[in-house]
Design a protein around this motif. Structure first.
Motif, PDB file in Angstrom:
ATOM      1  N   ARG A  55       0.831  -1.210   0.000  1.00 33.17           N
ATOM      2  CA  ARG A  55       0.000   0.000   0.000  1.00 33.17           C
ATOM      3  C   ARG A  55       0.862   1.254   0.000  1.00 33.17           C
ATOM      4  O   ARG A  55       0.529   2.245  -0.669  1.00 33.17           O
ATOM      5  CB  ARG A  55      -0.958  -0.010   1.197  1.00 33.17           C
ATOM      6  CG  ARG A  55      -2.065  -1.042   1.062  1.00 33.17           C
ATOM      7  CD  ARG A  55      -3.166  -0.848   2.087  1.00 33.17           C
ATOM      8  NE  ARG A  55      -2.718  -0.877   3.469  1.00 33.17           N
ATOM      9  CZ  ARG A  55      -2.670  -1.979   4.226  1.00 33.17           C
ATOM     10  NH1 ARG A  55      -3.028  -3.153   3.741  1.00 33.17           N
ATOM     11  NH2 ARG A  55      -2.266  -1.898   5.491  1.00 33.17           N
ATOM     12  N   ALA A  56       1.967   1.233   0.724  1.00 37.01           N
ATOM     13  CA  ALA A  56       2.881   2.386   0.727  1.00 37.01           C
ATOM     14  C   ALA A  56       3.475   2.592  -0.656  1.00 37.01           C
ATOM     15  O   ALA A  56       3.613   3.730  -1.126  1.00 37.01           O
ATOM     16  CB  ALA A  56       3.987   2.184   1.766  1.00 37.01           C
ATOM     17  N   GLN A  57       3.805   1.500  -1.334  1.00 32.73           N
ATOM     18  CA  GLN A  57       4.337   1.587  -2.692  1.00 32.73           C
ATOM     19  C   GLN A  57       3.286   2.172  -3.636  1.00 32.73           C
ATOM     20  O   GLN A  57       3.582   3.039  -4.457  1.00 32.73           O
ATOM     21  CB  GLN A  57       4.775   0.210  -3.170  1.00 32.73           C
ATOM     22  CG  GLN A  57       5.305   0.198  -4.575  1.00 32.73           C
ATOM     23  CD  GLN A  57       5.454  -1.202  -5.128  1.00 32.73           C
ATOM     24  OE1 GLN A  57       5.130  -2.190  -4.481  1.00 32.73           O
ATOM     25  NE2 GLN A  57       5.963  -1.291  -6.334  1.00 32.73           N
ATOM     26  N   ALA A  58       2.058   1.701  -3.514  1.00 29.58           N
ATOM     27  CA  ALA A  58       0.976   2.221  -4.362  1.00 29.58           C
ATOM     28  C   ALA A  58       0.733   3.696  -4.084  1.00 29.58           C
ATOM     29  O   ALA A  58       0.461   4.472  -5.000  1.00 29.58           O
ATOM     30  CB  ALA A  58      -0.303   1.414  -4.126  1.00 29.58           C
ATOM     31  N   ASN A  59       0.866   4.082  -2.826  1.00 30.86           N
ATOM     32  CA  ASN A  59       0.671   5.481  -2.458  1.00 30.86           C
ATOM     33  C   ASN A  59       1.718   6.357  -3.130  1.00 30.86           C
ATOM     34  O   ASN A  59       1.405   7.439  -3.632  1.00 30.86           O
ATOM     35  CB  ASN A  59       0.700   5.628  -0.938  1.00 30.86           C
ATOM     36  CG  ASN A  59       0.388   7.022  -0.491  1.00 30.86           C
ATOM     37  OD1 ASN A  59       1.276   7.856  -0.449  1.00 30.86           O
ATOM     38  ND2 ASN A  59      -0.871   7.273  -0.177  1.00 30.86           N
TER      39      ASN A  59
END
Length: 129
Positions: A55-59
């Protein structure tokens, strides 16, 4: 080279490192068989740190194109200023801190860090005016 472009370069390195961290955490859950196969069927449901790193990567992927475009546009248009450099630095540093904040589930602190990164991005955009 202006410091904003240096920060941009380091942000790209950070994006690559973040990609590797998320992939490594996911491989611990799904194994190499899923990663090296055709990936037919339902993808694995990641949990814990692996899910948070994805999720951090997608953010990051949501705002990185805007950041890249804004820094480069400031440079090529001749509108680069110290504000561009400050904003780019804020963006990079907070995005670097955002990774462990998300991975370790720091909730409200993570959201605050995200807000500061958006303020840095906003500074870069304002420098274009």
């Amino acid at each position: 080279m202006p410091i904003g472009l240096v920060w941009l370069g380091w942000t790209l390195v950070l994006a690559f490192v973040q990609l590797l961290l998320a992939a490594a955490a996911c491989r611990q859950q799904d194994g190499l068989q899923w990663a090296s196969g055709n990936r037919d069927g339902e993808p694995p449901r990641y949990t814990g740190v692996a899910a948070r790193l994805k999720r951090a990567q997608a953010n990051l992927a949501e705002t990185l194109p805007i950041f890249i475009g804004a820094v480069l546009l400031a440079w090529v248009s001749g509108r680069y200023s110290p504000l561009t450099g400050w904003g780019a630095g804020m963006y990079f540093l907070t995005r670097a801190i955002y990774i462990p904040a998300y991975a370790f589930g720091w909730g409200a602190v993570r959201s605050l860090i995200w807000g500061v990164s958006m303020a840095g991005l906003l500074l870069v955009l304002i420098s274009l005016l």
